[in-house]
Scaffold this motif. Structure first.
Motif, PDB file in Angstrom:
ATOM      1  N   TRP A   8       0.908  -1.120   0.023  1.00 43.82           N
ATOM      2  CA  TRP A   8       0.097   0.277   0.135  1.00 43.82           C
ATOM      3  C   TRP A   8       0.736   1.164   0.170  1.00 43.82           C
ATOM      4  N   ARG A   9      -0.039   2.504  -0.266  1.00 39.42           N
ATOM      5  CA  ARG A   9       0.590   3.870  -0.463  1.00 39.42           C
ATOM      6  C   ARG A   9      -0.067   4.695   0.763  1.00 39.42           C
ATOM      7  N   PRO A  10       0.567   5.311   1.293  1.00 37.66           N
ATOM      8  CA  PRO A  10      -0.374   6.723   2.419  1.00 37.66           C
ATOM      9  C   PRO A  10      -1.174   7.632   0.312  1.00 37.66           C
ATOM     10  N   GLY A  11      -2.368   8.089   1.198  1.00 35.04           N
ATOM     11  CA  GLY A  11      -3.257   8.503   0.301  1.00 35.04           C
ATOM     12  C   GLY A  11      -3.769   7.600  -0.599  1.00 35.04           C
ATOM     13  N   CYS A  12      -3.716   6.766  -0.512  1.00 34.55           N
ATOM     14  CA  CYS A  12      -3.946   5.450  -1.345  1.00 34.55           C
ATOM     15  C   CYS A  12      -5.864   4.919  -1.946  1.00 34.55           C
ATOM     16  N   VAL A  13      -6.963   5.946  -1.511  1.00 39.02           N
ATOM     17  CA  VAL A  13      -8.288   5.813  -1.682  1.00 39.02           C
ATOM     18  C   VAL A  13      -8.643   4.137  -1.473  1.00 39.02           C
ATOM     19  N   PHE A  14      -7.749   3.429  -2.649  1.00 36.72           N
ATOM     20  CA  PHE A  14      -8.055   2.225  -2.599  1.00 36.72           C
ATOM     21  C   PHE A  14      -7.517   1.107  -1.886  1.00 36.72           C
ATOM     22  N   ILE A  34       4.729   1.038   0.379  1.00 38.49           N
ATOM     23  CA  ILE A  34       5.716   1.033  -0.879  1.00 38.49           C
ATOM     24  C   ILE A  34       6.478   2.068  -1.007  1.00 38.49           C
ATOM     25  N   TRP A  35       6.142   3.295  -0.230  1.00 42.67           N
ATOM     26  CA  TRP A  35       7.330   5.044  -0.038  1.00 42.67           C
ATOM     27  C   TRP A  35       7.522   3.943   0.961  1.00 42.67           C
ATOM     28  N   GLU A  36       7.972   3.779   2.016  1.00 44.30           N
ATOM     29  CA  GLU A  36       9.108   3.630   2.626  1.00 44.30           C
ATOM     30  C   GLU A  36       9.768   2.360   2.203  1.00 44.30           C
ATOM     31  N   ASP A  37       9.705   1.422   1.420  1.00 43.77           N
ATOM     32  CA  ASP A  37      10.174   0.367   1.338  1.00 43.77           C
ATOM     33  C   ASP A  37      10.073  -0.425  -0.090  1.00 43.77           C
ATOM     34  N   ASP A  38      11.448   0.104  -0.230  1.00 45.97           N
ATOM     35  CA  ASP A  38      12.106  -0.026  -1.461  1.00 45.97           C
ATOM     36  C   ASP A  38      12.452  -0.901  -2.138  1.00 45.97           C
ATOM     37  N   GLU A  39      12.425  -2.491  -1.755  1.00 48.67           N
ATOM     38  CA  GLU A  39      11.722  -3.828  -1.617  1.00 48.67           C
ATOM     39  C   GLU A  39      10.399  -4.289  -2.236  1.00 48.67           C
ATOM     40  N   ALA A  40       9.609  -3.343  -1.360  1.00 54.47           N
ATOM     41  CA  ALA A  40       8.619  -3.042  -1.680  1.00 54.47           C
ATOM     42  C   ALA A  40       8.057  -2.720  -3.360  1.00 54.47           C
ATOM     43  N   ARG A  41       8.413  -1.382  -3.431  1.00 53.47           N
ATOM     44  CA  ARG A  41       8.035  -0.927  -4.155  1.00 53.47           C
ATOM     45  C   ARG A  41       8.078  -2.132  -5.694  1.00 53.47           C
ATOM     46  N   MET A  46       7.538  -5.487 -10.654  1.00 51.85           N
ATOM     47  CA  MET A  46       7.539  -6.837 -10.807  1.00 51.85           C
ATOM     48  C   MET A  46       6.420  -7.259 -11.516  1.00 51.85           C
ATOM     49  N   VAL A  47       5.505  -7.168 -10.297  1.00 49.86           N
ATOM     50  CA  VAL A  47       4.195  -7.831 -10.734  1.00 49.86           C
ATOM     51  C   VAL A  47       2.996  -6.996 -11.450  1.00 49.86           C
ATOM     52  N   ASN A  48       3.533  -5.538 -12.050  1.00 51.47           N
ATOM     53  CA  ASN A  48       2.344  -4.826 -11.899  1.00 51.47           C
ATOM     54  C   ASN A  48       3.075  -4.569 -13.607  1.00 51.47           C
ATOM     55  N   ASP A  49       3.809  -5.144 -14.114  1.00 51.29           N
ATOM     56  CA  ASP A  49       4.514  -4.544 -16.149  1.00 51.29           C
ATOM     57  C   ASP A  49       5.273  -2.900 -15.288  1.00 51.29           C
ATOM     58  N   ILE A  53       1.378   0.093  -9.189  1.00 51.43           N
ATOM     59  CA  ILE A  53      -0.313  -0.191  -8.297  1.00 51.43           C
ATOM     60  C   ILE A  53      -0.797  -0.594  -6.768  1.00 51.43           C
ATOM     61  N   VAL A  54      -1.341  -0.129  -6.426  1.00 56.47           N
ATOM     62  CA  VAL A  54      -1.256  -0.835  -5.157  1.00 56.47           C
ATOM     63  C   VAL A  54      -2.950  -0.571  -4.759  1.00 56.47           C
ATOM     64  N   PRO A  55      -3.756  -1.360  -4.089  1.00 55.48           N
ATOM     65  CA  PRO A  55      -3.103  -2.086  -2.770  1.00 55.48           C
ATOM     66  C   PRO A  55      -2.928  -3.073  -4.228  1.00 55.48           C
ATOM     67  N   THR A  56      -1.331  -3.708  -3.713  1.00 51.56           N
ATOM     68  CA  THR A  56      -1.246  -5.375  -4.353  1.00 51.56           C
ATOM     69  C   THR A  56      -1.279  -6.501  -3.256  1.00 51.56           C
ATOM     70  N   VAL A  57      -2.408  -7.408  -3.391  1.00 53.35           N
ATOM     71  CA  VAL A  57      -2.312  -7.654  -2.192  1.00 53.35           C
ATOM     72  C   VAL A  57      -1.152  -9.587  -2.787  1.00 53.35           C
TER      73      VAL A  57
END
Length: 78
Positions: A8-14, A34-41, A46-49, A53-57
């Protein structure tokens, strides 16, 4: 209960919609900003071409982009 990681990321309405829909069960998931975790970003891109895109679950190792909150709630409840 399934293994659930929510990217996720802050401010994302989804992301907020998903969090609210999960209620107390949201605490059973691992949340990665994903804004605080480079590996997560990098994983999300990688999984979203290449898109962040968040949320990615990820449920039991399988990524879902902006999934229906019902799917995530079911995975958290088992």
């Amino acid at each position: 209960m399934s293994d659930v990681t929510i990217y996720w990321r802050p401010g994302c309405v989804f992301c907020m919609r998903l969090e609210n829909a999960l209620g107390a069960s949201r605490n059973k998931a691992t949340w990665r900003n994903i804004w605080e975790d480079d590996e997560a970003r990098e994983f999300v891109a990688m999984v979203n071409d290449g898109n962040e895109i968040v949320p990615t679950v990820v449920i039991d190792g399988r990524p879902h982009t902006n999934p229906d909150p019902v799917l995530v709630a079911r995975a958290l409840k088992g």
